[in-house]
Write a protein that holds these residues in place. Structure first.
Motif, PDB file in Angstrom:
ATOM      1  N   ARG A  21       1.000  -1.300  -0.204  1.00  0.00           N
ATOM      2  CA  ARG A  21      -0.029   0.135   0.360  1.00  0.00           C
ATOM      3  C   ARG A  21       0.827   1.543   0.044  1.00  0.00           C
ATOM      4  N   PHE A  22       0.187   2.257  -0.110  1.00  0.00           N
ATOM      5  CA  PHE A  22       1.031   3.784  -0.587  1.00  0.00           C
ATOM      6  C   PHE A  22       0.894   4.711  -0.038  1.00  0.00           C
ATOM      7  N   PHE A  23       1.090   5.680   0.859  1.00  0.00           N
ATOM      8  CA  PHE A  23       0.969   6.796   1.765  1.00  0.00           C
ATOM      9  C   PHE A  23       1.534   8.355   1.453  1.00  0.00           C
ATOM     10  N   SER A  24       0.799   8.684   1.237  1.00  0.00           N
ATOM     11  CA  SER A  24       1.439  10.119   1.159  1.00  0.00           C
ATOM     12  C   SER A  24       1.359  10.826   2.846  1.00  0.00           C
ATOM     13  N   VAL A  25       2.889  10.677   3.183  1.00  0.00           N
ATOM     14  CA  VAL A  25       2.814  10.975   4.625  1.00  0.00           C
ATOM     15  C   VAL A  25       3.714  12.865   4.857  1.00  0.00           C
ATOM     16  N   ALA A  26       3.562  13.350   6.013  1.00  0.00           N
ATOM     17  CA  ALA A  26       4.245  14.192   6.151  1.00  0.00           C
ATOM     18  C   ALA A  26       6.120  13.702   6.837  1.00  0.00           C
ATOM     19  N   LEU A  67       6.580   5.488  12.616  1.00  0.00           N
ATOM     20  CA  LEU A  67       5.601   4.985  12.032  1.00  0.00           C
ATOM     21  C   LEU A  67       6.327   2.862  11.972  1.00  0.00           C
ATOM     22  N   GLN A  68       5.128   2.237  12.570  1.00  0.00           N
ATOM     23  CA  GLN A  68       5.872   1.211  12.294  1.00  0.00           C
ATOM     24  C   GLN A  68       5.396   0.304  11.364  1.00  0.00           C
ATOM     25  N   ALA A  69       5.880  -1.114  10.904  1.00  0.00           N
ATOM     26  CA  ALA A  69       5.451  -2.095  10.107  1.00  0.00           C
ATOM     27  C   ALA A  69       6.487  -2.433   9.202  1.00  0.00           C
ATOM     28  N   GLU A  70       6.048  -3.963   9.013  1.00  0.00           N
ATOM     29  CA  GLU A  70       6.922  -5.044   8.440  1.00  0.00           C
ATOM     30  C   GLU A  70       7.712  -4.619   7.598  1.00  0.00           C
ATOM     31  N   CYS A  71       7.264  -3.317   6.675  1.00  0.00           N
ATOM     32  CA  CYS A  71       8.475  -2.832   5.708  1.00  0.00           C
ATOM     33  C   CYS A  71       7.696  -1.104   5.138  1.00  0.00           C
ATOM     34  N   ILE A  72       8.498  -0.524   5.006  1.00  0.00           N
ATOM     35  CA  ILE A  72       8.302   0.477   5.270  1.00  0.00           C
ATOM     36  C   ILE A  72       9.450   1.582   4.103  1.00  0.00           C
ATOM     37  N   GLU A  73       9.433   1.842   3.059  1.00  0.00           N
ATOM     38  CA  GLU A  73      10.429   2.234   1.980  1.00  0.00           C
ATOM     39  C   GLU A  73       9.578   3.916   1.186  1.00  0.00           C
ATOM     40  N   VAL A  74      11.042   4.858   1.715  1.00  0.00           N
ATOM     41  CA  VAL A  74      10.098   5.995   0.761  1.00  0.00           C
ATOM     42  C   VAL A  74      10.578   5.836  -0.340  1.00  0.00           C
ATOM     43  N   VAL A  75       9.198   5.531  -1.630  1.00  0.00           N
ATOM     44  CA  VAL A  75       9.626   5.758  -2.870  1.00  0.00           C
ATOM     45  C   VAL A  75       9.883   7.714  -3.788  1.00  0.00           C
ATOM     46  N   ALA A  76       9.546   8.368  -3.305  1.00  0.00           N
ATOM     47  CA  ALA A  76       9.702   9.435  -3.217  1.00  0.00           C
ATOM     48  C   ALA A  76       9.646  11.228  -2.746  1.00  0.00           C
ATOM     49  N   GLU A  77       9.736  11.721  -2.975  1.00  0.00           N
ATOM     50  CA  GLU A  77       9.347  13.260  -1.829  1.00  0.00           C
ATOM     51  C   GLU A  77       8.158  13.869  -3.161  1.00  0.00           C
ATOM     52  N   ILE A 114       0.702  -7.991   9.863  1.00  0.00           N
ATOM     53  CA  ILE A 114       1.102  -8.381  11.196  1.00  0.00           C
ATOM     54  C   ILE A 114      -0.564  -7.292  11.281  1.00  0.00           C
ATOM     55  N   GLY A 115       0.148  -5.572  10.780  1.00  0.00           N
ATOM     56  CA  GLY A 115      -1.232  -4.687  11.566  1.00  0.00           C
ATOM     57  C   GLY A 115      -1.237  -4.135  12.633  1.00  0.00           C
ATOM     58  N   THR A 116       0.438  -3.738  12.414  1.00  0.00           N
ATOM     59  CA  THR A 116       1.271  -2.471  13.443  1.00  0.00           C
ATOM     60  C   THR A 116       1.231  -1.088  13.165  1.00  0.00           C
ATOM     61  N   PHE A 117       0.804  -0.796  11.776  1.00  0.00           N
ATOM     62  CA  PHE A 117       0.959   0.174  10.984  1.00  0.00           C
ATOM     63  C   PHE A 117      -0.093   1.064  11.034  1.00  0.00           C
ATOM     64  N   GLN A 118      -0.232   1.981  11.833  1.00  0.00           N
ATOM     65  CA  GLN A 118      -0.897   3.613  11.810  1.00  0.00           C
ATOM     66  C   GLN A 118      -0.336   4.449  10.804  1.00  0.00           C
ATOM     67  N   ASN A 119      -2.189   5.077  10.431  1.00  0.00           N
ATOM     68  CA  ASN A 119      -1.979   5.558   9.603  1.00  0.00           C
ATOM     69  C   ASN A 119      -1.802   7.077  10.443  1.00  0.00           C
ATOM     70  N   PRO A 120      -0.990   8.245  10.061  1.00  0.00           N
ATOM     71  CA  PRO A 120      -0.956   9.452  10.723  1.00  0.00           C
ATOM     72  C   PRO A 120      -1.725  10.777  10.482  1.00  0.00           C
ATOM     73  N   ASP A 121      -2.156  11.489  11.265  1.00  0.00           N
ATOM     74  CA  ASP A 121      -2.953  12.148  11.132  1.00  0.00           C
ATOM     75  C   ASP A 121      -2.342  13.217   9.500  1.00  0.00           C
ATOM     76  N   GLY A 122      -3.006  13.748   9.347  1.00  0.00           N
ATOM     77  CA  GLY A 122      -3.461  13.919   7.205  1.00  0.00           C
ATOM     78  C   GLY A 122      -2.536  12.974   6.915  1.00  0.00           C
ATOM     79  N   ALA A 123      -2.193  12.100   6.728  1.00  0.00           N
ATOM     80  CA  ALA A 123      -1.607  10.706   6.258  1.00  0.00           C
ATOM     81  C   ALA A 123      -3.050  10.675   5.082  1.00  0.00           C
TER      82      ALA A 123
END
Length: 588
Positions: free
Chosen positions: A127-132, A139-149, A163-172
């Motif tokens: 899954r892909f997210f736009s975050v600050a 952020l916590q998850a099995e794998c998090i990779e920055v794709v682009a700025e 495993i369901g550890t990722f929490q979507n931050p406010d504004g994302a």
């Protein structure tokens, strides 16, 4: 001079009509007039093929031949060239779309949709997210990779969280997968680019036989013209008759020439009847022939009973153009550029129009010497006619413009008077010619503040012109009716005369604007600093100004001839060109 025309009727035996038309085509003097214009058409298949060949020639003329010339029939080559050209247009349009898509997908980098789908089939959902940026460390998850700025302070991240550890931050915001990916777009674009190159190479091969295609078009055109001529006549089981127009100087030779070719035919020559409108053939004086280039571009043809305006147009247009362009440097560029590039310019613009532009360039150069202005610089010497923003300069230029307008318009009226003489209506045109000069005084009063007192000639010219214009507007035995009709028509014509004279102020206004713009570009360039900045400004500025001046030549110089002068001459441009039935080889 508009060449006098004679009506010709030709009748021969029906079985002999093909030979008659063949000989007429070789003689090339008869402008055939259809008995029934609705039937005077070529075969549909011939017209369709001609259209195809002409379209293909338009395509291939722009292509430089290369490679081995195509070994293919002219018609097949034409069809292939049209198909390839359409394919190239479609491919370029698709390529443009892909380029826009690629720019939108740039943020995704080399992410491939097929790989994401494969991972999904294995139970690994990406899954892909736009975050600050500031939220990344938390952020916590099995794998998090920055794709682009992304723009601002956001980033695009890819997340695998089985495993369901990722929490979507406010504004994302979660970003859905794109419908396609950049590698796929690049692959399709590369294939299109290769196809375009291949198609262009094939067009270059087809361009190698453009001469054959042009010759095929020529032969088909001969065939089409022959069928049109054939369908323009009347045919019965015994006789075939055709009608048309021939120059009167050649009319008497027509019967003799048919006999020389062993054609048995009855030929009757008649002068044009009242109300008939023969085709117009103009014999231009050699020195005035360049003006034909302008008429060809405009597509205007004088009516048979109208005036041949080639001489007054040829005299006035270069002068008007010189005043509108207003700079000797621009005249030199136009003159030298066309002289040096004549071999390339003449085929593109037409020989006559190219020569007209050369004459305009020379006239502008002469005007530049009179005004002392070259590329906006006017400090070389004291000019005879200064062109600047001073009141003295504007006053002088307006004086010249209005006087030229009076000469131009009165010439048209007096020319009409000569044509009408000895009909008393000629005095009406003499009156309007005189009135134009009186109106010059009115314009001078309103625009220049000059006097219109009885001590000047203007009131007397106005009165004398008005009397003649009113009394002889509709000459007849009933004097009261003559006067009433003249008075009724006078007000609108008077206002028209005023507006016609004042419209020549455009010669001053546009020419002065051109000079001011040229000087402004000079000031801008010289204040820009180093030469590598000044030179581009000068080239661009003066190039733009010259382009605008050439536009003004058509918008104003041509207008003064086609509208003001022609209206005062009574021109309606209702003619059609003399196009004799002819070909190079005949049809057997």
């Amino acid at each position: 001079m508009i060449v006098p025309m004679s009506k010709v009727y030709i009748v021969t035996q029906s079985y002999n009509h093909t030979r008659l038309l063949d000989v007429l085509a070789q003689l090339g003097v008869v402008h055939i007039e259809p008995v029934d214009p609705g039937k005077a058409v070529a075969e549909t298949q011939t017209l369709q093929t001609l259209t195809t060949l002409e379209h293909a020639i338009q395509v291939l003329q722009k292509i430089e031949p290369s490679g081995k010339a195509a070994d293919i029939s002219p018609l097949d080559a034409a069809n292939e060239a049209i198909d390839i050209n359409k394919a190239i247009v479609d491919e370029k349009e698709r390529l443009g779309t892909l380029q826009r898509t690629a720019s939108q997908l740039a943020v995704w980098g080399n992410v491939e949709i097929k790989r994401l789908k494969h991972l999904s089939s294995l139970g690994i959902e990406v899954r892909f997210f736009s975050v600050a940026k500031k939220d990344l460390p938390a952020l916590q998850a099995e794998c998090i990779e920055v794709v682009a700025e992304l723009s601002g302070k956001d980033v695009l991240i890819a997340v695998i969280d089985r495993i369901g550890t990722f929490q979507n931050p406010d504004g994302a915001k979660e970003i859905p997968w794109p419908s396609t990916d950049l590698p796929a777009v690049k692959k399709e674009a590369a294939a299109l680019d290769a196809s375009i190159k291949q198609n262009n190479a094939r067009l270059a091969e087809l361009a190698g036989i453009i001469d054959k295609i042009q010759n095929e078009r020529k032969q088909l055109k001969i065939k089409a013209d022959f069928h049109i001529a054939q369908n323009s006549g009347l045919k019965s089981s015994a006789l075939f008759a055709i009608q048309g127009w021939v120059p009167s100087s050649q009319a008497d030779l027509l019967s003799e020439n048919l006999k020389k070719h062993e054609i048995t035919a009855a030929v009757e020559i008649m002068p044009a009847a009242e109300g008939e409108q023969p085709p117009t053939l103009i014999e231009y004086p050699k020195w005035a022939k360049p003006i034909k280039g302008l008429f060809d571009i405009l597509g205007t043809v004088a009516g048979y009973q109208e005036f041949d305006v080639s001489v007054p147009f040829m005299l006035a247009l270069p002068i008007f153009a010189a005043m509108l362009i207003g700079d000797g440097g621009y005249g030199a560029v136009l003159l030298l550029g066309l002289l040096l590039g004549y071999k390339k310019a003449a085929p593109a613009l037409g020989e006559n129009f190219t020569r007209l532009l050369i004459i305009i360039g020379a006239a502008t150069l002469v005007w530049g010497f009179l005004c002392g202005s070259f590329f906006g610089y006017d400090k070389l010497y004291k000019p005879l006619i200064p062109v600047n923003m001073t009141d003295q300069s504007r006053y002088l230029l307006m004086q010249i413009s209005f006087i030229m307008g009076a000469i131009h318009l009165s010439t048209a009226q007096f020319w009409q008077a000569l044509r009408l003489y000895p009909n008393l209506c000629f005095l009406n045109k003499v009156g309007w010619g005189v009135f134009v000069w009186g109106m010059l005084g009115v314009v001078r009063m309103f625009v220049l503040g000059s006097s219109l007192a009885w001590g000047t000639p203007w009131p007397y010219l106005l009165i004398a012109g008005a009397i003649l214009a009113i009394l002889f507007n509709s000459p007849g035995k009933n004097i009261i009716k003559m006067v009433l009709l003249g008075v009724a028509n006078f007000p609108l014509s008077m206002l028209s005369a005023f507006s016609d004279v004042i419209s020549y102020v455009r010669l001053m206004a546009v020419g002065l604007a051109s000079g001011v713009l040229a000087a402004s570009f000079n000031d801008l360039a010289f204040s820009a600093g180093p030469w590598y900045l000044a030179i581009p400004i000068l080239v661009f500025g003066h190039g733009l100004n010259l382009g605008l001046a050439l536009i003004a030549l058509f918008a104003h110089g041509v207008r003064l001839n086609m509208l003001e002068f022609s209206n005062n001459l009574g021109m309606q441009w209702i003619g059609y060109s003399y196009k004799p039935f002819k070909n190079d080889s005949g049809v057997n």
